[in-house]
Design a protein around this motif. Structure first.
Motif: not given
Length: 364
Positions: A93, A96, A144, A179-181, A247, A271, A282, A286
């Motif tokens: 994580s 990114k 993403f 961190h994004a999923g 998520y 995720v 995530s 966002d």
């Protein structure tokens, strides 16, 4: 000592028409004191596309920015670089992956159409063993959260670069470990936050901590949330556009729930559950990106059983974003939340369309 050599690594096709744009983007990031790797020697390779990818440099960069341009997919080194980037973002994580769409659409990248289809027609002949992995990588990366030149700034490169530079800077200052999923559903107008609507509401739903009860469909939950909002008399909740993101590790979610989300205008954000706190990071990423792209009066609803979000929600409230925190009744609240004037609803009540507020005096 920091493990990072660079704040941002730029992956781009150097022989494409985006080179001037990338140079300007690099300077824009530099003006915002963002240490960026711009390595022309690995920028999509030479004419044959066979330049060796410098994996060690990628591994020492926190934000991995992929500039998807018209000829990006035609480079074998770009494709191998993209696979490496996605492997890193899935394994930790701390990394990114951020897509930037330069004169291509997210759909073109995700579906490999247009010039991307032409590139893969050639790859099927010369790189057949890697084609399947490359197609999957493009589909994942295109889902993403990121920036799209044509849909967000009407093609203005100057404003586009300013938005990206300031957005990255804000991510570092607000939450450096976010961190994004991976988004696996939704058209561009929904899964990528638009800047054009004056009053928007984004809903972020942690399905791991706020589960769907047996016998309740995602569509029913979505409709009941809208019903709760419609009963609110305050103007701040009268949103003209509502987007909802769920998520979860959708590889382990029942097909019925996944199909229900897709049929209910809910974007699914994949995720993996084997990475520590990836859902929380995530959602954090966002929400911050949404708040940066959509100034007040845009509003946010967070559905989660994680009370540690209180600090972030308080900061968003101080920035004049109306916020609703939906939590299970069993979860206590930090005392700071009561001071933030944040609306707090009970999850079980929201499920049934009631939207009852919880007791603000409850602590952890």
């Amino acid at each position: 000592m920091s493990r990072w050599m660079y704040d941002v690594y730029l992956s781009f096709r150097g022989l494409d028409n985006c080179k001037t744009f990338v140079d300007h983007l690099y300077n824009g990031l530099k003006r915002n004191r963002i240490h960026t790797c711009l390595d022309d020697s690995v920028a999509g390779g030479d004419v044959s596309g066979e330049t060796e990818v410098k994996y060690d440099v990628i591994e020492k960069s926190k934000f991995l920015m992929v500039i998807f341009s018209d000829k990006y997919a035609s480079s074998t080194s770009c494709m191998r670089e993209l696979v490496k980037i996605l492997d890193l973002s899935a394994s930790s994580s701390e990394y990114k992956c951020i897509p930037v769409f330069y004169n291509v659409t997210p759909e073109m990248v995700k579906e490999q159409s247009g010039s991307y289809a032409e590139a893969f027609a050639e790859h099927e002949v010369s790189n057949k063993a890697e084609v399947g992995e490359w197609r999957k990588a493009l589909s994942m990366a295109a889902s993403f959260s990121g920036w799209d030149l044509n849909s967000e700034t009407n093609g203005s490169e100057y404003k586009f670069i300013e938005d990206i530079s300031k957005g990255i800077r804000k991510m570092f200052s607000d939450a450096p470990s976010m961190h994004a999923g991976i988004r696996v559903h939704k058209s561009e107008s929904n899964y990528r936050h638009s800047k054009h609507s004056k009053r928007q509401l984004a809903i972020y739903w942690d399905m791991e901590s706020c589960c769907i009860p047996n016998g309740v469909a995602p569509k029913e939950i979505y409709n009941n949330i809208l019903a709760c909002l419609q009963r609110e008399t305050e103007i701040k909740w009268q949103a003209s556009e509502v987007t909802m993101y769920a998520y979860a590790d959708f590889m382990n979610v029942s097909p019925e729930i996944s199909a229900g989300c897709m049929g209910a205008e809910i974007s699914m954000v994949y995720v993996p559950n084997d990475v520590n706190d990836v859902i929380g990071k995530s959602i954090l990423f966002d929400m911050h990106l949404y708040a940066h792209k959509n100034p007040p009066p845009s509003s946010i609803m967070l559905i989660s059983g994680d009370a540690s979000f209180c600090h972030t929600l308080h900061r968003l409230h101080l920035q004049d974003h109306p916020v609703i925190f939906v939590i299970p009744s069993s979860v206590g609240l930090l005392s700071a939340l009561s001071c933030a004037s944040i609306d707090v609803w009970d999850w079980s009540s929201v499920i049934h369309g009631e939207g009852h507020a919880v007791n603000r005096e409850r602590g952890v």
